[in-house]
Write a protein that holds these residues in place. Sequence first.
Motif, mmCIF file in Angstrom:
data_model
loop_
_atom_site.group_PDB
_atom_site.id
_atom_site.type_symbol
_atom_site.label_atom_id
_atom_site.label_comp_id
_atom_site.label_asym_id
_atom_site.label_seq_id
_atom_site.Cartn_x
_atom_site.Cartn_y
_atom_site.Cartn_z
ATOM 1 N N LEU A 262 71.108 92.830 113.989
ATOM 2 C CA LEU A 262 70.682 93.951 113.151
ATOM 3 C C LEU A 262 71.197 95.214 113.827
ATOM 4 C CD1 LEU A 262 69.095 95.334 110.887
ATOM 5 C CD2 LEU A 262 67.052 95.132 112.311
ATOM 6 N N VAL A 263 72.147 95.876 113.181
ATOM 7 C CA VAL A 263 72.760 97.058 113.781
ATOM 8 C C VAL A 263 72.565 98.269 112.882
ATOM 9 C CG1 VAL A 263 74.495 95.732 115.047
ATOM 10 C CG2 VAL A 263 75.037 96.591 112.793
ATOM 11 N N GLY A 264 72.568 99.416 113.533
ATOM 12 C CA GLY A 264 72.532 100.685 112.825
ATOM 13 C C GLY A 264 73.692 101.528 113.305
ATOM 14 N N ILE A 265 74.347 102.204 112.385
ATOM 15 C CA ILE A 265 75.461 103.076 112.741
ATOM 16 C C ILE A 265 75.083 104.497 112.368
ATOM 17 C CG2 ILE A 265 77.882 103.638 112.302
ATOM 18 C CD1 ILE A 265 78.330 100.664 111.735
ATOM 19 N N ASP A 266 75.116 105.370 113.353
ATOM 20 C CA ASP A 266 74.875 106.796 113.138
ATOM 21 C C ASP A 266 76.189 107.380 112.632
ATOM 22 O OD1 ASP A 266 74.594 109.556 113.330
ATOM 23 O OD2 ASP A 266 73.321 109.436 115.103
ATOM 24 N N SER A 267 76.228 107.711 111.352
ATOM 25 C CA SER A 267 77.470 108.163 110.735
ATOM 26 C C SER A 267 77.874 109.569 111.175
ATOM 27 C CB SER A 267 77.368 108.093 109.208
ATOM 28 O OG SER A 267 76.272 108.859 108.758
ATOM 29 N N GLN A 268 76.966 110.315 111.778
ATOM 30 C CA GLN A 268 77.321 111.648 112.275
ATOM 31 C C GLN A 268 77.868 111.587 113.700
ATOM 32 O OE1 GLN A 268 73.809 114.010 111.726
ATOM 33 N NE2 GLN A 268 74.276 114.400 109.580
ATOM 34 N N ALA A 269 77.253 110.779 114.557
ATOM 35 C CA ALA A 269 77.678 110.684 115.961
ATOM 36 C C ALA A 269 78.659 109.539 116.187
ATOM 37 C CB ALA A 269 76.459 110.506 116.860
ATOM 38 N N PHE A 270 78.896 108.706 115.158
ATOM 39 C CA PHE A 270 79.782 107.550 115.248
ATOM 40 C C PHE A 270 79.366 106.617 116.393
ATOM 41 C CE2 PHE A 270 82.340 110.965 113.361
ATOM 42 C CZ PHE A 270 82.560 110.392 112.121
ATOM 43 N N VAL A 271 78.068 106.335 116.462
ATOM 44 C CA VAL A 271 77.509 105.468 117.488
ATOM 45 C C VAL A 271 76.850 104.277 116.807
ATOM 46 C CG1 VAL A 271 75.805 105.303 119.341
ATOM 47 C CG2 VAL A 271 77.122 107.403 119.057
ATOM 48 N N GLU A 272 77.135 103.070 117.330
ATOM 49 C CA GLU A 272 76.511 101.856 116.808
ATOM 50 C C GLU A 272 75.445 101.398 117.784
ATOM 51 O OE1 GLU A 272 77.914 97.347 116.507
ATOM 52 O OE2 GLU A 272 78.950 98.628 115.064
ATOM 53 N N GLU A 273 74.285 101.035 117.253
ATOM 54 C CA GLU A 273 73.182 100.562 118.081
ATOM 55 C C GLU A 273 72.705 99.221 117.539
ATOM 56 O OE1 GLU A 273 68.691 101.966 119.409
ATOM 57 O OE2 GLU A 273 70.007 103.392 118.411
#
Length: 131
Positions: A54-65
């Motif tokens: 289960l991943v989340g991508i911060d579309s503003q910071a371009f960071v995947e968690e």
Amino acid sequence: MTLKDYLTKLKIGLPKTMVHLDKQVYTAGSIINGTIEITGGLLKNKIKRYDIDLVGIDSQAFVEETFNSHSVFCSLESIPNQTGKITFLIDVPNEIQHSQNNFQYSLMINIDLGNSNNITQNVPIKIGAVS
């Protein structure tokens, strides 16, 4: 090189997957209940392992968690023109913030067939507010 080796190297005839989820919207603290439907390709294959993240991508910071991960070592067969199912459960952690509009969530599914062959699928999911 045999025909099987040649087709495997080109990734022709690999099994096809389809992911089914029990809901369209999940909340923090809920459980995703899903099924991976695998339809055999041209050749018989062995599934050695599957991973669900289960991943989340911060579309503003371009960071995947990665919020949660589930891996299973197995020895399942994928037989030509037959369909099998793998069911799974994965928790949506309480820490996930539905109010973060800049986050896009998905399930990253990887099925390891051995011999450097993988089937990868990205399934977008929606995390909503707790009602």
